[in-house]
Design an enzyme around this catalytic site. Structure first.
Site, PDB file in Angstrom:
ATOM      1  N   CYS A  47      36.261  43.783  36.151  1.00 50.52           N
ATOM      2  CA  CYS A  47      35.366  42.696  36.580  1.00 50.52           C
ATOM      3  C   CYS A  47      34.200  42.523  35.606  1.00 50.52           C
ATOM      4  O   CYS A  47      34.405  42.045  34.505  1.00 50.52           O
ATOM      5  CB  CYS A  47      34.896  42.963  38.021  1.00 50.52           C
ATOM      6  SG  CYS A  47      34.205  41.492  38.796  1.00 50.52           S
ATOM      7  N   HIS A  98      39.992  44.517  41.279  1.00 48.30           N
ATOM      8  CA  HIS A  98      39.337  45.821  41.404  1.00 48.30           C
ATOM      9  C   HIS A  98      40.314  46.900  41.869  1.00 48.30           C
ATOM     10  O   HIS A  98      40.490  47.084  43.072  1.00 48.30           O
ATOM     11  CB  HIS A  98      38.192  45.733  42.421  1.00 48.30           C
ATOM     12  CG  HIS A  98      37.009  44.974  41.926  1.00 48.30           C
ATOM     13  ND1 HIS A  98      35.901  45.596  41.407  1.00 48.30           N
ATOM     14  CD2 HIS A  98      36.759  43.645  41.873  1.00 48.30           C
ATOM     15  CE1 HIS A  98      35.009  44.678  41.049  1.00 48.30           C
ATOM     16  NE2 HIS A  98      35.499  43.480  41.317  1.00 48.30           N
ATOM     17  N   GLU A 152      39.784  50.014  41.916  1.00 46.66           N
ATOM     18  CA  GLU A 152      39.049  51.071  42.639  1.00 46.66           C
ATOM     19  C   GLU A 152      38.832  50.709  44.104  1.00 46.66           C
ATOM     20  O   GLU A 152      38.473  51.568  44.905  1.00 46.66           O
ATOM     21  CB  GLU A 152      37.713  51.374  41.939  1.00 46.66           C
ATOM     22  CG  GLU A 152      36.571  50.404  42.216  1.00 46.66           C
ATOM     23  CD  GLU A 152      36.658  49.093  41.438  1.00 46.66           C
ATOM     24  OE1 GLU A 152      37.765  48.750  40.955  1.00 46.66           O
ATOM     25  OE2 GLU A 152      35.629  48.396  41.340  1.00 46.66           O
TER      26      GLU A 152
END
Lengths: 777, 229
Positions: free
Chosen positions: B86, B203, B205
């Site tokens: 990002c 994302h 994560e």
């Protein structure tokens, strides 16, 4: 001085009084200042009194009533004398939460007004030593077709996202509705929850005379002077737009740094007390910290970091520049704390010290500009027991802001299909995805259930526990009956938590009303406080914090009474959380009931029939023929049995904990029909449902579209119905099998309708966007 | 192996990346402060999501001047693995470590939602455990994620297989309806020519636990581990 004053002096006194009045103080308040000081106030002092004694900062009209709310409870930590209470949520963790309004600034400048609303409540939570962990919001806009609604909605949503996304605190839920009663005064209420080890909560109580006072964060500028304090303490007039310069500008990046730096400073153990500089900035933060500690404070304004040179004492003291905090630090540890803020590239300056003399003293350029007893600014601020009187039928304030809409469809629908098709496309009923898609709901890696369900659920890292969060309001019900409406709102909030499988543990309230100087408005307010009190006591929930927003009116037209309730629940095991959607075909659909649904204050009534107050219609209203005959159906709220509601909450939690049900969904706008449709909208693939009306003889209108605290729709695996029924029976709740979940996405209502879920879903999902479309950007 | 996660002022998903790597995967990761110049011997550098320096200028435009970026650039030049998520992807483009740029979403609004991605190249250090054409479900959350690049460069990227992830629908088809931000050719993630620097808008994560909605992100992190093992 004795005898007749000289002419020049009386002119002077008159000029003083005029200045006081211009600051929004009354003549009586001015006299009280002179008596308290024993002299005429200086210019800066007058400004200080004006903000400290403003409605927003002093709660002068509400304080005598707020004491009725229950603040105590087995799980409550330090509710007394701090910014807010905290709730023990288990395993050594404390949850701190609060809700606040930013209504007027958001109406004047929607983006920055809403953005700084988010920033302000986050700092409130930070000031309690907790890491801000989630926000929710409750938004009320005018009718979608009103010329300013689309602009305000887009601006507020972008502002909340712009600030929340950049500050790194997830926006995990909320509610939004549209009603012409808010055309000229929107509501933006923001809730924030923070987490801290229970043993490490911070204090806002100054301690230790001689301890230095540190200013940290953004530099002070001329922006926002009188912003939150005075803007929120007077009604709007037609020139409300001219107040734009009093709205502050937010800087979420600096706030993010401030969060990290303050938490690090608190962890060092060097910080004795901390408070955010919100409304009335440096003045209120310093005076309140001193007052809580029973001490005094000295400030040297020459040391305050300024954005530009040449600010007067008045400007520095009253600036509401954002992203600033005030710290009291243990003497000798200033450098250690300053080093932390330097690492985060934030300003940090020793600007004063704690004193013993209980006076608030301020210097600029070596001259004393203010010297006021701390109590005179805080605990001795005026308190008013305002007249509260139920409205007479011809009282304008009473009929103001009623829920009935212009241009509702006068003809009652002839079929379920017609009614449901119209309702799901209403922005109050339809999905708010267009709004919450603009918010980061994931950052911090805790979000188990995000926006769009009955309640949001976050996990508590390292514990296996979860917290459910919700904000709720019901202005139509509160307008019909301010007491029962408030009771409904508390019940609804608690139910939403229980529908997520969480045991409710605490409440916070944001009370939005018109002018407290109107006896009818004051009556609405007092009745609401009593409603919240009774419901909270019956459900065993403490109200740990809150906010009052008066003067929500424009040109004499108050908003409907709107108490917004934020509620928090605990899941001992977060993996037992429930969502509202059906999980698999073949599951049984059942209803758990505490009462009958009612069309009073329902969305159905707002669309297809006027919602009217119980008193006889007058004036032009009397020309409308529907009023009286529908009164019984749409104007009288049913009285809920609070003990039964409490048993329902407990039963839902037990059902979730024992994994006996697959989903739970409370009735809200649009009633049972909409609740079942929403349950069909499983994001992994839409499902359908076939079910029968529980009480067909009562009429499908009320059974399918009635609202109020009545019914929870649950789904369960076949074979578990006996156990669920037994638990419901043990709690003396009505349990009724109503149908089952089907693979084919159709909504089949025995003998009444057979509707395509995809089609309804399309209308449902586009509702907000479609309503705002074509009404300007 | 050891991971390094860079913390710029305004980084927001740095702790989330750390949590995913250390707490969920049991890996070893250290946080690297933006003003330091040493990478401390880590084998993969993660530039996390967020709003570095507030992103009041172009996203990532200030972060590229952070002292640590000199070391990251050198590390990349030596063949070290760099993953930009990002805002990290934006910083890599601003630094010239990746081609192209990320501009305002086509719809002009910030978007937070789970999307489907198709693995276009499963032979990179970042996707080695995936299969070509495999679908991953990861969340996006950004206002400036529309990938743009010159026509000539785009052709080269496609030809060399540098387009690693593409936005698709649940059936794996790319197209305007499945392209959340209007990225050219539905591009969600690209590698540099040496395939040691990878940037993506989604994302990973935030997709490492079933409880939080999915664990496809683990495939990406585990691919890196497998590559370095």
């Amino acid at each position: 001085m004795t005898g007749r004053p000289h002419r020049a002096q009386s002119d002077l006194a008159e000029a003083d009084l005029e200045a006081a009045l211009a600051h929004g103080l009354s003549a009586g308040e001015y006299e009280r200042i002179v008596a308290g000081l024993g002299r005429r106030p200086r210019r800066a002092e007058l400004g200080v009194f004006a903000v400290m004694w403003s409605e927003h900062c002093s709660y002068k009209s509400s304080r005598v009533h707020l004491g009725k709310l229950p603040g105590a409870g087995a799980r409550v930590i330090n509710a007394q004398g701090e910014n807010a209470g905290a709730i023990d949520v288990g395993d050594g963790w404390a949850a701190v939460f609060k809700i606040e309004s930013h209504n007027h600034p958001s109406f004047v400048e929607p983006y920055q007004g809403a953005a700084t609303g988010v920033g302000g409540i986050i700092r409130d939570i930070l000031a309690m030593g907790a890491r801000p962990t989630a926000t929710l919001n409750s938004l009320k806009f005018g009718a979608p077709q009103h010329p300013r609604t689309a602009y305000l909605t887009r601006g507020v949503v972008a502002g909340i996202g712009g600030y929340g996304n950049c500050v790194g605190v997830p926006t995990v839920g909320g509610e939004t509705s549209f009603d012409p009663a808010y055309d000229a005064n929107i509501l933006v209420n923001v809730f924030c929850l923070g987490l801290a080890p229970a043993s490490r909560l911070a204090s806002a109580r100054a301690r230790g005379p001689g301890n230095p006072v540190l200013y940290v964060g953004s530099a002070t500028g001329r922006d926002g002077i009188h912003g939150a304090s005075l803007l929120a303490s007077a009604a709007f007039t037609a020139d409300g737009q001219d107040k734009r310069p009093t709205v502050q500008v937010g800087d979420p990046f600096t706030e993010k740094l401030l969060i990290e730096a303050c938490l690090e400073a608190l962890e060092s153990g060097a910080v004795v007390a901390i408070q955010d500089m919100g409304a009335a900035g440096l003045t209120s933060s310093s005076a309140e910290m001193a007052a809580r500690g029973g001490l005094g404070i000295e400030l040297d304004l020459d040391r305050v970091p300024l954005r530009q040179a040449g600010l007067s004492a008045y400007e520095i003291l009253l600036s509401e520049s954002q992203e600033r905090m005030l710290l009291v630090v243990e003497r000798g540890r200033e450098k250690e704390v300053a080093a932390i803020f330097a690492r985060w590239e934030l300003a940090c300056a020793v600007i004063g010290r704690v004193t013993e003399d209980r006076r608030w003293r301020v210097w600029l350029g070596g001259a004393e500009v203010a010297n006021i007893p701390v109590e005179l600014l805080t605990s001795e601020a005026p308190r008013y027991e305002r007249t509260a009187r139920p409205p007479l039928p011809d009282n304008k304030a009473a009929s103001a802001g009623r829920g009935g809409e212009q241009g509702f469809e006068r003809r009652a629908p002839t079929s379920v299909e017609q009614a449901l098709t119209a309702l799901v496309a209403r922005p109050n009923v339809g999905s708010k995805r267009w709004i919450f898609r603009q918010y980061d709901s994931l950052v911090m890696s805790n979000t188990v259930v995000g926006p769009g369900s009955d309640a949001a659920v976050i996990r508590l890292k390292g514990t296996g526990r979860g917290l459910a969060l919700v904000v709720d309001s019901n202005s139509r019900a509160c307008w019909l009956d301010p007491y029962l409406g408030a009771v409904f709102t508390v019940i609804e909030a608690a139910r939403n938590l229980a529908c997520a499988g969480a045991r409710p543990v605490g409440l916070t309230d944001c009370l939005n009303y018109g002018s407290p100087e109107s006896p009818a408005v004051m009556w609405q307010f007092v009745r609401a406080v009593e409603g919240i009190r009774d419901a909270a006591l019956a459900l065993g929930l403490p109200v740990v914090s809150g906010n009052v927003s008066f003067y929500n009116e424009t040109a004499g037209q108050p908003i409907p009474p709107t108490p917004t309730i934020g509620a928090v629940g605990v899941l001992e095991d977060v993996s037992t959380r429930l969502t509202q959607v059906f999980k698999r075909p073949g599951d049984l659909v059942a209803l758990l009931r505490t009462g009958r649904p009612s069309l009073a204050a329902s969305e159905y009534a707002a669309v297809f029939g006027a919602v009217r107050p119980p008193e006889p219609p007058r004036g032009s209203d009397a020309d409308e023929p529907r009023g009286r005959q529908e009164a019984a159906d749409t104007c009288v709220l049913p009285s809920p049995v609070l003990a039964r509601e409490k048993r329902l909450l407990e039963t839902l939690v037990v059902l979730a904990e024992r994994r006996l049900i697959e989903s739970a969904h409370d009735l809200s706008d649009g009633g049972l029909a909409v609740a079942v449709l929403e349950a069909c909208l499983n994001p992994e693939g839409f499902l359908g449902a076939e079910f029968e009306l529980p009480e067909a003889e009562a009429g499908w209108q009320r059974e399918l579209f009635g609202e109020g605290p009545s019914t929870v729709v649950v789904s369960l695996r076949p074979g578990r119905e006996r156990e669920v029924a037994e638990l419901a029976g043990a709690a003396a709740l009505e349990f009724r099998l109503a149908g089952k979940v089907s693979e084919q996405p159709r909504l089949r209502l025995a003998g009444l309708a057979d509707l395509d879920v995809d089609e309804l879903a399309h209308r449902y999902q586009q509702a907000v966007e479609a309503a705002l479309d074509g009404y300007g950007r | 192996m050891r991971w390094g996660i860079v913390q710029f002022p305004g980084s927001l998903d740095d702790r989330d990346a750390w949590y995913a790597l250390c707490r969920v995967m049991g890996a070893e990761a250290t946080l690297l402060w933006h003003r330091q110049r040493e990478l401390g011997g880590v084998q993969c550098v993660v530039l996390p999501g967020g709003f570095s320096y507030g992103d009041y200028l172009r996203c990532g435009a200030i972060a590229r001047f952070a002292p640590i970026m000199e070391s990251v650039t050198r590390f990349a030049a030596q063949g070290g693995l760099v993953l930009g998520i990002c805002n990290g992807f934006q910083i890599l483009c601003e630094s010239g470590l990746l081609p192209g740029a990320l501009v305002r979403n086509q719809g002009l609004s910030f978007i937070c939602e789970r999307v489907w991605l198709r693995v276009e190249n499963a032979q990179t250090p970042f996707t080695g455990l995936g299969r070509p054409g495999e679908l991953w479900r990861l969340p996006i959350k950004h206002g400036e994620g529309r990938y743009v690049v010159s026509g000539a460069e785009l052709a080269r990227l496609e030809q060399r297989g540098q387009i690693v992830l593409r936005y698709v629908d649940s059936a794996g088809r790319a197209g305007p309806d499945a392209n959340p931000n209007g990225s050219l050719n539905s591009i969600a993630g690209v590698c540099n020519e040496r395939f040691n620097v990878f940037g993506l808008m989604p994302h990973p994560e935030h997709a490492v636990e079933k409880l939080l909605g999915g664990e496809d992100g683990l495939k990406l992190f585990r691919s890196i581990e497998a590559h370095l093992a």
